[in-house]
Design a protein around this motif. Sequence first.
Motif, short mmCIF file in Angstrom:
data_model
loop_
_atom_site.label_atom_id
_atom_site.label_comp_id
_atom_site.label_asym_id
_atom_site.label_seq_id
_atom_site.Cartn_x
_atom_site.Cartn_y
_atom_site.Cartn_z
N ASN A 400 1.19 -1.30 0.65
CA ASN A 400 0.05 0.36 -0.15
C ASN A 400 0.79 1.66 -0.26
O ASN A 400 0.54 3.21 -0.36
N GLY A 401 2.07 0.95 0.20
CA GLY A 401 2.99 1.84 0.27
C GLY A 401 3.09 2.86 1.79
O GLY A 401 3.96 4.26 1.77
N TYR A 402 2.77 2.62 2.46
CA TYR A 402 2.77 2.98 4.30
C TYR A 402 1.83 2.09 4.56
O TYR A 402 1.20 0.87 4.82
N THR A 403 2.66 2.25 6.15
CA THR A 403 2.48 1.60 7.12
C THR A 403 0.92 2.25 7.82
O THR A 403 -0.03 1.49 9.13
N SER A 404 0.86 2.96 8.33
CA SER A 404 -0.46 3.53 9.16
C SER A 404 -0.97 4.58 8.39
O SER A 404 -0.13 5.14 7.69
N TYR A 405 -2.14 5.21 9.14
CA TYR A 405 -3.05 6.76 8.39
C TYR A 405 -1.42 7.52 8.94
O TYR A 405 -1.19 8.65 8.15
N GLU A 406 -0.84 7.43 10.11
CA GLU A 406 0.30 8.47 11.09
C GLU A 406 1.51 8.17 9.11
O GLU A 406 1.67 9.72 8.54
N GLY A 407 2.01 6.65 9.14
CA GLY A 407 3.11 6.79 8.03
C GLY A 407 2.82 7.58 7.38
O GLY A 407 3.24 8.32 6.17
N ARG A 408 1.50 7.21 6.40
CA ARG A 408 0.73 7.64 5.19
C ARG A 408 0.62 9.25 4.83
O ARG A 408 0.57 10.13 4.36
N ASN A 409 0.48 10.25 6.20
CA ASN A 409 -0.30 11.74 6.05
C ASN A 409 1.74 12.06 6.35
O ASN A 409 1.92 12.82 5.54
N LYS A 410 2.38 11.26 6.67
CA LYS A 410 4.15 11.24 6.66
C LYS A 410 4.54 11.57 4.90
O LYS A 410 5.15 12.37 4.54
N ARG A 411 3.87 10.60 4.71
CA ARG A 411 4.99 10.34 2.67
C ARG A 411 4.36 11.22 2.18
O ARG A 411 4.47 11.73 0.81
N LEU A 412 2.93 11.64 2.86
CA LEU A 412 2.24 12.57 1.78
C LEU A 412 2.61 13.80 1.71
O LEU A 412 2.76 14.95 0.62
N ASN A 413 2.93 14.60 3.12
CA ASN A 413 3.64 15.29 3.14
C ASN A 413 5.01 15.68 2.94
O ASN A 413 5.73 16.33 2.09
N LEU A 414 6.44 14.39 2.54
CA LEU A 414 7.41 14.38 2.04
C LEU A 414 6.81 14.88 0.67
O LEU A 414 7.71 15.50 -0.57
N VAL A 415 6.23 14.02 -0.38
CA VAL A 415 6.00 13.77 -0.91
C VAL A 415 5.32 15.68 -1.85
O VAL A 415 5.88 16.08 -2.68
N GLU A 416 4.81 16.36 -1.12
CA GLU A 416 4.01 17.90 -0.99
C GLU A 416 5.37 18.70 -1.72
O GLU A 416 5.79 19.64 -2.28
N GLU A 417 6.73 18.34 -0.03
CA GLU A 417 7.29 18.70 -0.15
C GLU A 417 8.07 19.47 -1.90
O GLU A 417 8.43 19.93 -1.61
#
Length: 625
Positions: A400-417
Amino acid sequence: MAQQIFTTLAENGRLARFQIQQLTHIPTRSLRHALAVLVQLHLVLHYTGEEDITFYSVDWRNSYYLTRSNRVISLVDNRYGEGAGKIMANLLQLGHARVGDLAQAFDLTTKPNSGDDPCREHVNAENGARVNGTDTNHMRKTPNTKISTIGQFHGTLRKMLKAGFLAKVNKRIYTPAADLDAEIEEAVISDRFPDRKITGPKKQAEFKSAVNILKRKWRDNDEFTDRDLESKGTIRRPGEPPGKRAKVNGGLTNGAGHDGHIEENGPKLPNDMVLKVNYAQCVLAFRTDRLEQLAESYLGPVTGAVYGALLQALEGKVRARDGDIQDDEGSDDEEDDLPVASTLEVADLLDPNIDLTLGIQGMSETQPLTNGDTKGKKKAKVTEDESIKIEDDEDEHHTNGYTSYEGRNKRLNLVEEHLKILEEHSKGFCKRVGGAGRGEWRVHFSALTDTLVQTTIDETILARFGKIHALLVRMLREKGRLAEKEIGALTLMRAKDVRSVLTELQYAGIIEAQEVPKDTSRQPTRTLYLYFHDQKRVQSLLLQQSYQGMSRTLQRLKQERENYKNAIEKAEMMDVMNEELNQNEREAVMQWREVEEKLVIQVQRMDDQVALLRDFSGKDNSLVS
């Protein structure tokens, strides 16, 4: 024989069959067979007028696309798996084929569960497809598995059709563009202008609008839709949400699932549907790779990977076609018509194993698992059951690209940066246009293509002439028309040295001079010469030189094959004649393979430049037949 007919049409232009026979002296039966082969391979177009006389002409665009066959196979192989690459190889070899015939080529009609290597006798140049292919390791890929079931076969075809790499075949693709335009215009005049008067600005605008509307109608009728599937008779209307299965398997616009899985239980395509390769969509994929390399050269591999995912998401929302409709009055809203992609879509296409913290200031690499101690002094004690749970979480991460909701948000934040870094760059790689899906992004492809062309021109001048010549060209591009004294003052060079450099560049066609007489005598001593650089002219010049280089390299390849003809023919017939090559013949074959590889790589490198100078903008119609 087919080569003789193609050469005759290329040299003489549009000809009827009896004219071709008069020029080539080929028997009627053989001529018909050769023309049928050329039409099957989409190398020759034909049109039958009111007098029932069929005229044939060369399809220059598809003829040139043959040089990209290996790159197209490698591209599809990397994105959709080995089975998709073999489907593409079959279509490139055959020109077009029915779905049922392709299934027979994969031997799926008789042995649907066979795990053997399908279609190995039907694919040419399979090993050569990766000679100069670009393998982008930053995107999610379909597992490199072979097609062994009929469900996998139809699922792969559906993916490639929805992504635009394949297209349905209809009778209109064999008609030359001029004849098709004339047919559309005649239909519009007969329907909307019974008096056949289209003079005047108002009627001209109405006429052009009606012609474009009819073109779009014909084009949309030829597109692949849900009506083409052998479903239960249900047709999903535009705007209606997809079913539950479609949501589970990923609803990306380009048809690529989140995990690269191919749905085997979906509806099948009709066996009588005829498919061909859509080269125009492949050009978009090549542009994606080239722009990703540009971003990587400026901002590093991680940000370049994020940009590549954004470009691929945008690529899936565009259906490229050869001979697309160009609206003259739509230039002001060109940027608004470009597709947008959200941060969520970019993250879904990105490889989950990439460390997105790299390239962002203030972010550290992922720390080892701890028990909650903020200072990281105590390591977590993991039991056997907990270790199994962690392995399951890791599998979920890879899926899925992330292990948890928190990890998903962190990944999206990094992509946005990373996307913000791309937006803030002076090249303007992308632009934020909305807030949906954690931010919507748009890429101005025209400006970036001009940047790539400008960079290529500068690199070519630097390689051919030197730094001083490249400096003068960049200065003329920025300043505009300059006299010789002004150029010397800006570059701090002597007039003699400036004059020699300008003469070399003018002789090569890189710059031009405008004569401005100071008086009516127009004497050379009383004339001011203003030098300037025309990028469009130089772009066209480099394109013609690339054509010449490719033609001469292919001629050299043919001549080199003649030099090793005996050894090559014996090696090809070795299995049939049960003979072995001697030492000299083996060395000759090895030398030929080395020479062939070098020349083919040179052709592909020149084709990269042709794609940039001619195809990436989507506005060139020089090869329209």
